[in-house]
Design a protein around this motif. Structure first.
Motif, mmCIF file in Angstrom:
data_model
loop_
_atom_site.group_PDB
_atom_site.id
_atom_site.type_symbol
_atom_site.label_atom_id
_atom_site.label_comp_id
_atom_site.label_asym_id
_atom_site.label_seq_id
_atom_site.Cartn_x
_atom_site.Cartn_y
_atom_site.Cartn_z
ATOM 1 N N ALA A 53 -4.140 -9.562 -12.906
ATOM 2 C CA ALA A 53 -5.556 -9.772 -12.445
ATOM 3 C C ALA A 53 -5.651 -10.611 -11.221
ATOM 4 C CB ALA A 53 -6.495 -10.428 -13.610
ATOM 5 N N VAL A 54 -5.165 -11.533 -11.261
ATOM 6 C CA VAL A 54 -4.839 -12.415 -9.906
ATOM 7 C C VAL A 54 -4.426 -11.743 -8.420
ATOM 8 C CG1 VAL A 54 -3.659 -14.286 -8.788
ATOM 9 C CG2 VAL A 54 -4.492 -14.492 -11.048
ATOM 10 N N VAL A 55 -3.423 -10.774 -8.794
ATOM 11 C CA VAL A 55 -2.987 -9.918 -7.912
ATOM 12 C C VAL A 55 -4.036 -8.950 -7.136
ATOM 13 C CG1 VAL A 55 -1.371 -8.049 -7.122
ATOM 14 C CG2 VAL A 55 -0.506 -10.237 -8.362
ATOM 15 N N VAL A 56 -4.537 -8.420 -8.405
ATOM 16 C CA VAL A 56 -5.680 -7.206 -7.972
ATOM 17 C C VAL A 56 -6.792 -7.974 -7.082
ATOM 18 C CG1 VAL A 56 -7.522 -5.480 -9.163
ATOM 19 C CG2 VAL A 56 -5.036 -5.579 -9.668
ATOM 20 N N ALA A 57 -7.182 -9.184 -7.719
ATOM 21 C CA ALA A 57 -8.351 -9.942 -7.075
ATOM 22 C C ALA A 57 -8.141 -10.214 -5.885
ATOM 23 C CB ALA A 57 -8.709 -11.229 -7.884
ATOM 24 N N ILE A 58 -6.847 -10.628 -5.453
ATOM 25 C CA ILE A 58 -6.415 -10.794 -4.086
ATOM 26 C C ILE A 58 -6.593 -9.858 -3.201
ATOM 27 C CG2 ILE A 58 -4.645 -11.713 -2.587
ATOM 28 C CD1 ILE A 58 -3.651 -13.590 -4.776
ATOM 29 N N TYR A 59 -6.062 -8.714 -3.534
ATOM 30 C CA TYR A 59 -6.053 -7.708 -2.445
ATOM 31 C C TYR A 59 -7.369 -6.909 -2.459
ATOM 32 C CZ TYR A 59 -4.797 -3.776 -5.867
ATOM 33 O OH TYR A 59 -5.003 -2.931 -7.039
ATOM 34 N N SER A 60 -8.104 -6.943 -3.515
ATOM 35 C CA SER A 60 -9.545 -6.424 -3.584
ATOM 36 C C SER A 60 -10.302 -7.227 -2.556
ATOM 37 C CB SER A 60 -9.965 -6.386 -5.033
ATOM 38 O OG SER A 60 -9.257 -5.651 -5.909
ATOM 39 N N VAL A 61 -10.062 -8.281 -2.674
ATOM 40 C CA VAL A 61 -11.064 -9.335 -1.626
ATOM 41 C C VAL A 61 -10.543 -8.926 -0.165
ATOM 42 C CG1 VAL A 61 -11.537 -11.538 -0.933
ATOM 43 C CG2 VAL A 61 -11.463 -11.191 -3.404
ATOM 44 N N SER A 62 -9.030 -8.850 -0.116
ATOM 45 C CA SER A 62 -8.789 -8.301 1.208
ATOM 46 C C SER A 62 -9.065 -7.196 1.573
ATOM 47 C CB SER A 62 -7.099 -8.671 1.343
ATOM 48 O OG SER A 62 -6.574 -8.125 2.573
ATOM 49 N N ALA A 63 -9.130 -6.106 0.791
ATOM 50 C CA ALA A 63 -9.420 -4.599 1.165
ATOM 51 C C ALA A 63 -10.994 -4.656 1.584
ATOM 52 C CB ALA A 63 -9.126 -3.706 -0.111
ATOM 53 N N THR A 85 0.376 -4.278 0.424
ATOM 54 C CA THR A 85 0.189 -2.636 0.293
ATOM 55 C C THR A 85 -0.689 -2.089 -0.727
ATOM 56 O OG1 THR A 85 2.796 -2.494 0.045
ATOM 57 C CG2 THR A 85 1.843 -0.800 -0.871
ATOM 58 N N GLY A 86 -1.156 -2.682 -1.560
ATOM 59 C CA GLY A 86 -2.433 -2.362 -2.192
ATOM 60 C C GLY A 86 -3.629 -2.414 -1.322
ATOM 61 N N ASP A 87 -3.834 -3.317 -0.556
ATOM 62 C CA ASP A 87 -4.894 -3.437 0.526
ATOM 63 C C ASP A 87 -4.803 -2.299 1.522
ATOM 64 O OD1 ASP A 87 -6.528 -4.112 2.397
ATOM 65 O OD2 ASP A 87 -5.892 -6.076 2.888
ATOM 66 N N SER A 88 -3.522 -1.936 2.117
ATOM 67 C CA SER A 88 -3.627 -1.082 3.224
ATOM 68 C C SER A 88 -3.985 0.454 2.498
ATOM 69 C CB SER A 88 -2.284 -1.074 3.669
ATOM 70 O OG SER A 88 -1.357 -0.940 2.963
ATOM 71 N N MET A 89 -3.264 0.659 1.421
ATOM 72 C CA MET A 89 -3.222 1.778 0.712
ATOM 73 C C MET A 89 -4.542 2.225 0.189
ATOM 74 S SD MET A 89 -0.547 3.644 1.467
ATOM 75 C CE MET A 89 -0.650 2.671 3.027
ATOM 76 N N ALA A 90 -5.361 1.164 -0.311
ATOM 77 C CA ALA A 90 -6.696 1.467 -0.962
ATOM 78 C C ALA A 90 -7.544 1.705 0.349
ATOM 79 C CB ALA A 90 -7.139 0.082 -1.331
ATOM 80 N N TYR A 91 -7.238 1.218 1.412
ATOM 81 C CA TYR A 91 -7.998 1.350 2.963
ATOM 82 C C TYR A 91 -7.889 3.010 3.060
ATOM 83 C CZ TYR A 91 -10.046 0.398 7.453
ATOM 84 O OH TYR A 91 -10.878 0.391 8.430
ATOM 85 N N SER A 92 -6.576 3.397 2.938
ATOM 86 C CA SER A 92 -6.283 4.637 3.353
ATOM 87 C C SER A 92 -6.804 5.677 2.648
ATOM 88 C CB SER A 92 -4.586 4.846 3.700
ATOM 89 O OG SER A 92 -4.165 4.060 4.362
ATOM 90 N N ILE A 93 -6.786 5.447 1.292
ATOM 91 C CA ILE A 93 -7.615 6.385 0.278
ATOM 92 C C ILE A 93 -8.910 6.648 0.563
ATOM 93 C CG2 ILE A 93 -7.893 6.665 -2.117
ATOM 94 C CD1 ILE A 93 -5.126 5.507 -2.626
#
Length: 524
Positions: free
Chosen positions: A255-265, A437-445
């Motif tokens: 949850a912490v990891v997802v929250a961080i890259y979600s905010v970044s995305a 990686t989660g941030d950049s791939m969410a952006y690309s998708i």
């Protein structure tokens, strides 16, 4: 009064085109979300049967296409080098004459997206594994001896070196830059076929299927590391702090990891992603220097030089060996499937941030410079563990046998001075790599699904959270869910490899047409 037939055709054509575009916009997310939902549902209904089916399909896919992937990776790399050193390499891609993103930030974003957390865990674990059990490329080498050091590093260099980087960001990126900037084609996986098929796939259902396959492949390749990061951090924290490593603690970490890259995305590429990438690269340099100073410096530098020279000499043999297919399935073919599955979306990401750079600078930085830096990183982290094992047999191989690959990094760092600083620092670095990686791939998708180079924050946030939710569900389903997803990556690489294979034709065509177009414009 009768209407002219041609007038009817002219009046209705725009409506038909708009209708096709509307269908296309809905088909890609429907296929993608539908397939991911089916995967998760199947895992929840009957995990043992589902895992068995995935493993069988994985083995079949790897054995059927593995040798073809070996040739694809090798040819892609050398073809890219030929283009780079030819006059075609001078061509500046895009509509601007200078890069829109600084070189350091550009390289940082690319390296952090590819390496992810695997670049930290695998860099420590893979060399020691090959050191204890030499690969089939080096018959007659006895594991655990000084003679096994260079072959162990060679094999790790192959899996994370020139061929891997080249397939992710050279020919495919050139094609996308040509299609997008020269002809206005949207940055989507189907654009890789533009030099061969023109506009035919822009609003065709076949193009939607191509996009969906690429998204599913990269989603599997991203969700897997996110989920494994939670389990690996849970294991690490248990050893360091005594905190119980169970599903609940892993879900909290996730949850912490997802929250961080979600905010970044959600913050956009110019803010969160660039900031995270710079932080990752600076942190990696600091920790690399610390490992060199605190570890066996002379041994690491000597073995890197020896192994890298051996790698260059044996790269062709290692790349094409099929001596033991059962070994290749779990090593080289698995990695090639993983990287090929990532390739279309990674190329889209690189194309998005590479405007104003020449073909030559793109290829030399991505396919040559970045792999050398990666190999040195592997030599330092992996070589430190090998040196410790040589001096005290069992000190690293023991934890490897007992706790698997994630335990190698912890065992290595625990036996160095200032380990109480190095251990948490590397865990933080691993986390930020996966977050990037989660941030950049969410952006690309989000780019592919929306068809917009600047997808809305809602689109980016949706895909960032979706990947985290899927990882959480598979964690709840048990280790088999993530293991099945890891194997599924290779299955998704089968259709994607056909798309990437065609870039061996479309890449040179795109480079040639861009160069010719530039000359024609100057003449005019």
């Amino acid at each position: 009064m009768q209407r002219n037939t041609s007038q009817i055709s002219n009046d209705t054509t725009p409506n038909i085109v708009m209708g096709l575009k509307g269908l296309d916009n809905k088909l890609v997310p429907a296929l993608t979300i539908g397939f991911i939902s089916l995967f998760v549902l199947s895992a929840l209904i009957d995990m043992p049967a589902f895992t068995a089916m995935i493993q069988t399909s994985f083995s079949s896919a790897a054995k059927t296409f593995g040798s073809s992937w070996q040739w694809l990776m090798l040819i892609n790399f050398f073809l890219a080098l030929i283009i780079a050193i030819s006059p075609l390499g001078k061509k500046v891609m895009g509509s601007v004459s200078k890069p829109t993103i600084g070189t350091f930030r550009w390289l940082a974003m690319i390296m952090c997206t590819l390496l992810a957390g695997g670049g930290v865990f695998w860099s420590a674990a893979e060399p020691i594994y090959h050191f204890m059990t030499p690969s089939p490329s080096f018959p007659g080498i006895e594991g655990g001896t000084l003679a096994a050091v260079a072959p162990a590093l060679d094999q790790a260099f192959l899996h994370w070196g020139f061929l891997a980087w080249a397939v992710l960001g050279t020919l495919s990126t050139i094609v996308l830059m040509y299609a997008h900037h020269e002809h206005g084609i949207k940055l989507r996986p189907r654009a890789l076929l533009f030099p061969l098929f023109g506009h035919r796939l822009e609003n065709h259902w076949v193009g939607s299927v191509i996009d969906a396959c690429a998204i599913i492949a990269v989603a599997a390749g991203t969700i897997g590391p996110i989920g494994f990061l939670a389990s690996q951090l849970g294991y690490s924290l248990e050893l360091l702090t005594g905190l119980e490593n169970n599903t609940q603690s892993q879900l909290i970490i996730l949850a912490v990891v997802v929250a961080i890259y979600s905010v970044s995305a959600a913050s956009g590429m110019d803010k969160g992603l660039q900031w995270l990438s710079r932080l990752n690269v600076i942190g990696a340099f600091v920790l690399l220097a610390a490992m060199l100073l605190l570890g066996p410096t002379t041994f690491l530098l000597r073995e890197f030089g020896s192994a890298f020279g051996s790698y260059l000499q044996n790269m062709g043999t290692m790349s094409l060996t099929t001596a033991k297919p059962e070994w290749n399935v779990w090593w080289t073919w698995f990695f090639w499937g993983w990287f090929i599955g990532f390739a279309p979306m990674m190329a889209i990401f690189i194309a998005r941030i590479s405007e104003g750079r020449s073909i030559r600078s793109l290829i030399l930085c991505v396919a040559v410079g970045a792999p050398i830096a990666t190999n040195f990183w592997f030599a330092v982290l992996g070589g430190t563990g090998i040196s410790l094992e040589l001096n005290t047999p069992g000190i690293i191989s023991g934890p490897l046998n007992d706790g698997g690959l994630p335990s190698v990094l912890l065992a290595t760092l625990s036996n160095l001075p200032l380990s109480y600083i190095l251990l948490p620092a590397f865990l933080v670095l691993t986390t930020t790599f996966v977050v990037t990686t989660g941030d950049s791939m969410a952006y690309s998708i989000a780019m592919v699904v929306s068809g917009d180079n600047e997808p809305s924050s809602k689109h980016r946030l949706f895909w960032a959270i979706t990947m985290g939710v899927v990882a959480a569900v598979l964690l709840l389903a048990g280790d088999g869910g993530l293991n099945a997803l890891q194997s599924f990556i290779v299955i998704t690489a089968v259709p994607v490899s056909l798309l990437i294979g065609l870039t061996l034709l479309s890449g040179p065509i795109a480079a040639l047409k861009m160069t010719c177009s530039s000359k024609t414009t100057k003449t005019a």
